[in-house]
Enzyme design. Structure first.
Site, PDB file in Angstrom:
ATOM      1  N   ALA A  66      11.497  17.297  14.081  1.00 17.28           N
ATOM      2  CA  ALA A  66      10.767  17.133  12.829  1.00 17.28           C
ATOM      3  C   ALA A  66      10.274  15.696  12.790  1.00 17.28           C
ATOM      4  CB  ALA A  66      11.686  17.424  11.653  1.00 17.28           C
ATOM      5  N   GLY A 111      14.250  19.662  15.567  1.00 19.34           N
ATOM      6  CA  GLY A 111      13.384  20.773  15.165  1.00 19.34           C
ATOM      7  C   GLY A 111      12.686  21.435  16.345  1.00 19.34           C
ATOM      8  N   GLU A 134      20.284  15.244  15.419  1.00 17.62           N
ATOM      9  CA  GLU A 134      20.132  14.891  14.000  1.00 17.62           C
ATOM     10  C   GLU A 134      21.245  14.008  13.449  1.00 17.62           C
ATOM     11  OE1 GLU A 134      19.471  17.923  15.214  1.00 17.62           O
ATOM     12  OE2 GLU A 134      17.813  18.862  14.136  1.00 17.62           O
TER      13      GLU A 134
END
Ligand code: HXC
Length: 260
Positions: A66, A111, A134
């Protein structure tokens, strides 16, 4: 197909190839890319002449995650909405009636790994690097990583990868079942296309119903999944493609799936 700023779509015979095209940021997913993917998938699902979709990334990355710069300023509510947007797009991929292959050409992190996991089959080039980094950014995976990684590789592998944020190479990804094949980059897309074409040459209704039955089984008990399997098997038997498949075998010829 509509005109997209961050996507490139090409139809090659019975196979569609979708490229995430934001190479200057290693194809990072922001809301704009996700909204475009959502619109693309809605339109794509209407094209009944395509039998397999391949998703890959432009340049050296599949998708590096992301968009970190976009997430930097998000509020709690915006973060929740962003996560839900990703979930809705990835669930469209998972529930697309035809098979979707992730051609993991390079980095598939956060992502990006989650996008690959929403696809039905993952093949990687030797240059691929995968992982859920993450927690190193102080966040949890948010586009399905905590759920799909555990389902694909088992909870212990999922916990190890997610808790450590480790970035693994393609061979390790194959060892843990995250990808099923690793190939040199120079022949990678050709080999992926051969896989796609092999799937595209099978009975299309049977492939679609097999995908639906496998997905259904993961979301239910064995007994429910088995019952669903019998229903779709019965459905196949009433379809002209099954008659054609049986006849082609008996007559020692190739099946013509367009025959009614
Ligand atoms: C925004 C990104 C990006 C990302 C790379 N870039 N990844 N921008 N979001 N996820 C940008 C870089 O800032 C840089 O822009 C350009 O792409 C090239 O990247 P480099 O870092 O210079 O390339 P390289 O040295 O080869 O390193 C590659 C890399 C590294 C190892 C993949 O870029 C990296 O660690 N990226 C972040 C990976 C990550 O943590 N992903 C998970 C994100 S969180 P400039 O402008 O500097 O040239 C996530 C959460 C999902 O995905 C759930 C949300 C709800």
């Amino acid at each position: 197909m509509g005109d997209f700023k961050n996507l490139v779509y090409e139809k090659k015979g019975l196979v569609g190839v979708l490229k995430i095209n934001r190479p200057e940021v290693l194809n990072a997913l922001n809301s704009e890319v996700l909204v475009e993917m959502s619109a693309f998938l809605d339109e794509f699902e209407q094209d009944k002449t395509v039998r397999v979709l391949v998703i890959t990334g432009e340049g050296k990355a599949f998708v590096a995650g992301a968009d970190i710069k976009a997430m930097h300023s998000m509020t709690q509510l915006e973060g929740r909405e962003f996560s839900m947007l990703g979930h809705s797009v990835f669930s469209k991929i998972e529930n697309l009636s035809i098979p979707v292959i992730a051609a993991v050409n390079g980095f598939a992190l956060g992502g990006g790994c989650e996008l690959a996991m929403a696809c039905d089959i993952r093949w990687a080039s030797e240059k691929a690097k995968m992982g859920q980094p993450e927690v190193g950014l102080g966040i949890t995976p948010g586009f399905g990583g905590t759920q799909r990684l555990a389902r694909i590789c088992g909870p212990a592998i999922a916990k190890e990868l997610i808790f450590t944020g480790a970035v693994i190479d393609a061979n390790r990804a194959r060892e843990i079942g995250l990808v099923t094949n690793v190939l040199p980059l120079d022949t990678f897309m050709d080999e992926v296309m051969k896989l796609a074409e092999q799937i595209a040459s099978q009975g299309p209704v049977a492939v679609t119903l097999s995908k639906a039955a496998i997905n259904k089984g993961f979301d239910s008990t064995f007994a429910t999944g088995a019952m669903y399997e019998s229903e779709v098997f019965g459905l196949c038997m009433s379809h002209p493609q099954a008659k054609e498949g049986f006849s082609a075998f008996i007559e020692k010829r190739k099946a013509d799936w367009n025959k009614e």
